[in-house]
Design a protein around this motif. Structure first.
Motif, PDB file in Angstrom:
ATOM      1  N   GLY A  20      -6.362   2.408  -5.573  1.00 25.24           N
ATOM      2  CA  GLY A  20      -5.832   1.053  -5.675  1.00 25.24           C
ATOM      3  C   GLY A  20      -5.246   0.763  -7.046  1.00 25.24           C
ATOM      4  N   GLY A  62      -3.435  -8.421  -6.473  1.00 32.11           N
ATOM      5  CA  GLY A  62      -4.602  -7.569  -6.307  1.00 32.11           C
ATOM      6  C   GLY A  62      -5.861  -8.345  -6.004  1.00 32.11           C
ATOM      7  N   TYR A  77      -7.823  -4.362  -8.471  1.00 29.23           N
ATOM      8  CA  TYR A  77      -7.388  -3.203  -7.691  1.00 29.23           C
ATOM      9  C   TYR A  77      -6.453  -3.690  -6.595  1.00 29.23           C
ATOM     10  CZ  TYR A  77     -10.711  -4.382  -3.967  1.00 29.23           C
ATOM     11  OH  TYR A  77     -11.383  -5.002  -2.954  1.00 29.23           O
ATOM     12  N   ASP A  78      -5.709  -2.764  -6.007  1.00 28.33           N
ATOM     13  CA  ASP A  78      -4.695  -3.091  -4.998  1.00 28.33           C
ATOM     14  C   ASP A  78      -3.667  -4.090  -5.539  1.00 28.33           C
ATOM     15  OD1 ASP A  78      -5.791  -1.372  -3.195  1.00 28.33           O
ATOM     16  OD2 ASP A  78      -6.765  -2.908  -1.972  1.00 28.33           O
ATOM     17  N   ARG A 128       0.829  -1.205   0.000  1.00 30.89           N
ATOM     18  CA  ARG A 128       0.000   0.000   0.000  1.00 30.89           C
ATOM     19  C   ARG A 128       0.863   1.255   0.000  1.00 30.89           C
ATOM     20  NH1 ARG A 128      -5.461  -0.889   0.963  1.00 30.89           N
ATOM     21  NH2 ARG A 128      -5.939  -2.982   1.639  1.00 30.89           N
TER      22      ARG A 128
END
Length: 146
Positions: free
Chosen positions: A42, A120, A89-90, A2
């Motif tokens: 993200g 992700g 995402y992420d 992150r």
């Protein structure tokens, strides 16, 4: 992970805010040609061959994105590239300037830069473990170990 995503997005934000322009006045925003219109979080971001790449993420409405963009700092233009096969995402994104086999007399063969996006989550939160390698010369994503 992150922290890497946060720092990448912070870099892009600071780049646009501090990018000088003759038409820019204090406390104003600059609109770039072909700029990305979908806000996201993200997302992945990395630099390769002097260009900035940004893609994937989740929109404010909860849509998982699979679009991919290239920013050319010398022209100030965003260009949409091939979408990833699967939205996420992420995720993690990175580029590597790969040195190939060493020459017997010294030095290395220079191979093309490699960019990968993988990991992700899906819209339902499922964790993804696959990676895609981006070939910028053909604008194609390939399933491959990175």
């Amino acid at each position: 992970m992150r922290i890497t995503i946060f720092l990448s997005l912070l870099f892009i934000f600071l780049f646009f805010v501090s990018y000088p322009s003759a038409a820019q006045t204090p406390d104003s925003w600059i609109t770039y040609v072909n700029s990305i219109t979908t806000g996201r979080y993200g997302a992945v971001c990395f630099e390769m061959n002097g260009k900035i790449y940004l893609g994937t993420g989740m929109s404010a409405s909860g849509t998982v994105l699979r679009d991919f963009w290239e920013y050319n700092p010398s022209t100030g233009i965003w260009a949409q590239k091939a979408n990833l096969p699967i939205g996420r995402y992420d995720a993690i994104g990175f580029a590597v300037n790969y040195m190939g086999e060493p020459y017997p007399g010294g030095g290395y063969t220079q191979l093309p830069d490699i960019a990968c996006i993988g990991g992700g989550r899906t819209a339902s939160g499922e964790i993804l473990s696959n990676y895609y390698q981006y070939d910028y010369s053909t604008n194609i994503w390939n399933v491959t170990p990175c």
